[in-house]
Enzyme design. Structure first.
Site, PDB file in Angstrom:
ATOM      1  N   ASP A  99       3.246  -4.467   3.721  1.00 42.99           N
ATOM      2  CA  ASP A  99       3.732  -5.381   5.044  1.00 42.99           C
ATOM      3  C   ASP A  99       5.018  -5.416   4.815  1.00 42.99           C
ATOM      4  O   ASP A  99       5.994  -4.782   4.614  1.00 42.99           O
ATOM      5  CB  ASP A  99       2.786  -6.577   5.186  1.00 42.99           C
ATOM      6  CG  ASP A  99       3.057  -7.303   6.356  1.00 42.99           C
ATOM      7  OD1 ASP A  99       2.722  -7.047   7.444  1.00 42.99           O
ATOM      8  OD2 ASP A  99       3.574  -8.234   6.299  1.00 42.99           O
ATOM      9  N   HIS A 298      -5.020  -3.422   8.475  1.00 47.84           N
ATOM     10  CA  HIS A 298      -3.513  -3.679   7.890  1.00 47.84           C
ATOM     11  C   HIS A 298      -3.565  -3.847   6.613  1.00 47.84           C
ATOM     12  O   HIS A 298      -2.716  -3.818   5.713  1.00 47.84           O
ATOM     13  CB  HIS A 298      -3.013  -4.880   8.792  1.00 47.84           C
ATOM     14  CG  HIS A 298      -1.650  -5.399   8.348  1.00 47.84           C
ATOM     15  ND1 HIS A 298      -0.631  -4.380   8.423  1.00 47.84           N
ATOM     16  CD2 HIS A 298      -1.335  -6.454   7.893  1.00 47.84           C
ATOM     17  CE1 HIS A 298       0.674  -5.185   8.083  1.00 47.84           C
ATOM     18  NE2 HIS A 298       0.206  -6.194   7.502  1.00 47.84           N
TER      19      HIS A 298
END
Length: 323
Positions: A99, A298
């Site tokens: 991320d 994610h």
């Protein structure tokens, strides 16, 4: 056994978790996370012969939270990694990020290739600087509804996440995971006018198997000081675009690995699928085609630890052998 300590780096104090001996591997977390995001990577990487260090990055967890928004630029974040490598007594390191940690890892390799033995990014692909500031571009494209613009508003998301951090984190982690209904649809993360970022997110009755109540406890505790420091990273997106002008058109030259989930929302951002498809030709040292994990959302290394650990160990050991 993972040990914890504070270390002085780049004018601030960072909390780090560390274990093992051998070549240094620095693991950089994203939003809204902490060093704990990597707890399933420590054992396999240490067993493979590496020294593993995962900091709480600035603005997170037990590390310092500078008050000045400008203290969270990409130059500060890369400076923390550079300072950390030196403070640990090392001359070079492998750098891995997920991320927001991925852009920090990629930019460390871009700015200081002399320090980086290899770089891996999870979820967020390597940086190729666009022609316009990102917040301004998303403001125009989505009428200010893209979540970056929502997060960039001073105090707004800070208060939203801070009202009930545990519920906010539980909803957010589930919504961005591969387990959530509709994950992988390519729908953009937009915040509708008059609603908060979290309003439309389902609060799961049962957590996914990869995200336990203990994980949620650790994550919630890490945000006891609030979310402003973490959100200040987003408030520097346009400033980062200005600061990186000297590297416009530059390519990460160090050996690289990129891993993402096929149900991750980030690889579906505007222009990102096309970028990922071109990475093998754009990245001269990408050691293998981008690794796409089926059913993964994610939270790459948390949702698919076995696959991520295997990919990282293979990549790092290959580089350590000088292949």
């Amino acid at each position: 056994m993972v040990a914890h300590r504070m270390i002085d780096v780049n004018g601030i104090r960072l909390h780090i978790a560390e274990e093992g001996e051998g070549p240094l591997v620095v693991l950089l977390h994203g939003f809204p996370e902490s060093w704990h995001s990597w707890h399933r990577q420590f054992g396999p990487l240490v067993a493979a012969g590496f020294r593993v260090v995962a900091p709480d990055q600035r603005g997170y967890g037990s590390s310092d939270h500078p008050e000045d928004v400008d203290a969270y630029s990409i130059l500060h974040l890369v400076g923390d990694v550079v300072g950390l490598i030196g403070a640990l007594g090392e001359e070079k390191a492998y750098v891995v990020g997920h991320d927001w940690g991925a852009p920090v890892a990629w930019h460390t390799a871009l700015f200081r290739p002399d320090l980086v033995l290899g770089v891996a990014g999870l979820s967020v692909p390597p940086p190729f600087r666009g022609s316009r500031p990102p917040l301004a571009a998303m403001e125009e494209r989505f009428g200010g509804r893209f979540y970056w613009n929502h997060f960039a508003e001073p105090g707004v998301a800070d208060a939203e996440f801070g009202r009930d951090p545990r519920t906010a984190l539980r909803k957010f982690f589930y919504a961005a995971s591969g387990d959530a209904p509709g994950a992988g649809s390519g729908r953009q993360p937009l915040v509708e006018p008059g609603r908060g970022w979290l309003d439309a997110m389902r609060d799961p009755e049962v957590l996914p198997s990869w995200f336990t109540e203990d994980d949620l406890d650790a994550l919630t505790e890490s945000f006891s000081g609030g979310f402003t420091g973490a959100l200040n990273w987003y408030r520097n997106l346009d400033r980062n675009w200005e600061l990186t002008a000297p590297w416009h058109g530059a390519v990460v030259s160090r050996p690289a690995l990129y891993v993402y989930g096929d149900r991750d929302i980030v690889p579906a951002f505007p222009g990102t699928p096309e970028l990922i498809a071109r990475l093998p030709e754009l990245m001269p040292e990408l050691r293998r085609p981008p690794l796409k994990l089926a059913g993964c959302g994610h939270w790459t290394q948390q949702e698919r630890p076995d696959e991520v650990n295997a990919a990282l160990v293979d990549f790092l050991k290959e580089l350590a052998r000088g292949v």
